[in-house]
Design an enzyme around this catalytic site. Structure first.
Site, PDB file in Angstrom:
ATOM      1  N   ILE A  31     118.101  43.929  24.319  1.00  0.00           N
ATOM      2  CA  ILE A  31     117.891  45.304  23.880  1.00  0.00           C
ATOM      3  C   ILE A  31     116.496  45.828  24.258  1.00  0.00           C
ATOM      4  CG2 ILE A  31     116.977  44.947  21.533  1.00  0.00           C
ATOM      5  CD1 ILE A  31     119.461  46.873  20.787  1.00  0.00           C
ATOM      6  N   HIS A  99     118.905  30.434  23.253  1.00  0.00           N
ATOM      7  CA  HIS A  99     119.355  31.383  24.289  1.00  0.00           C
ATOM      8  C   HIS A  99     118.535  31.208  25.553  1.00  0.00           C
ATOM      9  CE1 HIS A  99     116.254  33.308  21.812  1.00  0.00           C
ATOM     10  NE2 HIS A  99     115.867  33.923  22.909  1.00  0.00           N
ATOM     11  N   HIS A 101     117.119  33.300  28.846  1.00  0.00           N
ATOM     12  CA  HIS A 101     116.855  34.611  29.430  1.00  0.00           C
ATOM     13  C   HIS A 101     117.138  34.538  30.928  1.00  0.00           C
ATOM     14  CE1 HIS A 101     114.244  36.236  26.066  1.00  0.00           C
ATOM     15  NE2 HIS A 101     114.172  34.945  25.789  1.00  0.00           N
TER      16      HIS A 101
HETATM   17  P1  5GP Z   1     112.941  34.982  22.279  1.00  0.00           P
HETATM   18  O1  5GP Z   1     111.509  35.450  22.204  1.00  0.00           O
HETATM   19  O2  5GP Z   1     113.448  34.465  20.955  1.00  0.00           O
HETATM   20  O3  5GP Z   1     113.142  34.007  23.412  1.00  0.00           O
HETATM   21  O4  5GP Z   1     113.760  36.268  22.691  1.00  0.00           O
HETATM   22  C1  5GP Z   1     114.556  36.997  21.813  1.00  0.00           C
HETATM   23  C2  5GP Z   1     115.064  38.193  22.588  1.00  0.00           C
HETATM   24  O5  5GP Z   1     116.090  38.801  21.841  1.00  0.00           O
HETATM   25  C3  5GP Z   1     113.992  39.278  22.821  1.00  0.00           C
HETATM   26  O6  5GP Z   1     113.831  39.475  24.231  1.00  0.00           O
HETATM   27  C4  5GP Z   1     114.538  40.505  22.102  1.00  0.00           C
HETATM   28  O7  5GP Z   1     114.301  41.703  22.817  1.00  0.00           O
HETATM   29  C5  5GP Z   1     116.019  40.201  22.011  1.00  0.00           C
HETATM   30  N1  5GP Z   1     116.660  40.800  20.827  1.00  0.00           N
HETATM   31  C6  5GP Z   1     116.221  40.780  19.546  1.00  0.00           C
HETATM   32  N2  5GP Z   1     117.084  41.400  18.730  1.00  0.00           N
HETATM   33  C7  5GP Z   1     118.102  41.826  19.504  1.00  0.00           C
HETATM   34  C8  5GP Z   1     119.304  42.559  19.220  1.00  0.00           C
HETATM   35  O8  5GP Z   1     119.618  42.924  18.083  1.00  0.00           O
HETATM   36  N3  5GP Z   1     120.129  42.819  20.285  1.00  0.00           N
HETATM   37  C9  5GP Z   1     119.824  42.424  21.553  1.00  0.00           C
HETATM   38  N4  5GP Z   1     120.689  42.742  22.518  1.00  0.00           N
HETATM   39  N5  5GP Z   1     118.702  41.741  21.856  1.00  0.00           N
HETATM   40  C10 5GP Z   1     117.844  41.449  20.851  1.00  0.00           C
END
Ligand code: 5GP
Ligand code: ZN
Length: 134
Positions: A31, A99, A101
């Site tokens: 998002i 997850h 990326h």
């Molecule tokens: P992390 O830092 O945990 O590797 O990345 C989490 C990712 O999830 C971030 O890039 C953030 O923008 C994305 N994210 C967080 N909340 C949501 C959401 O509600 N929907 C979507 N599609 N992405 C999200």
């Protein structure tokens, strides 16, 4: 898992721009993307991070990440991709459901890993392009 945003996205409780789904893996647009097309690939079973994830789910998640990277090259004409995982708060993990990326990159695109501004239209359009039917 209760109170996990990604579990809620997988179940459809929270809407997302879905790119791919099978029995084990779900992929959707981030998002707050770093570049247009930024996709998150998640195992359907709630596992916290790389220390926690079951090997079968890890394998399937990385294989789908590759599939999505190839699709990005095909339809977005990108030159490369970043494929990575953050595990643990110290490594920048914000959502504690494992997850990967996958981020499309072009030569000289100056991506600085901060969110770019995108509209719902941008996301809808890119989702239609990247979507992979099983
Ligand atoms: P992390 O830092 O945990 O590797 O990345 C989490 C990712 O999830 C971030 O890039 C953030 O923008 C994305 N994210 C967080 N909340 C949501 C959401 O509600 N929907 C979507 N599609 N992405 C999200
Ligand atoms: Zn979860």
């Amino acid at each position: 898992m209760e109170d996990c945003i990604f579990c809620k996205i997988i179940s459809g409780e929270i809407p997302s721009y879905k790119i791919y789904e099978d029995d084990f893996v779900f992929a959707f647009l981030d998002i707050n993307p770093t570049s247009l097309g930024h996709t998150l690939v998640v195992p359907k079973k709630h596992n916290k991070d790389v220390f926690d994830i079951e090997e079968e789910y890890l394998k399937r998640t990385i294989l789908i990440s590759k599939k999505i990277a190839k699709k990005m090259k095909e339809v977005l004409d990108c030159d490369g991709v970043n494929v990575y995982n953050n595990s643990g708060a110290s490594a920048g993990q914000i959502i504690f459901h494992f997850h990967i990326h996958v981020i499309p990159r072009k030569n000289g695109d100056m991506v600085d890993f901060k969110p770019i501004k995108v509209s719902e239209d941008d996301l809808r359009l890119i989702c239609d392009k990247l979507k992979i039917e099983e």
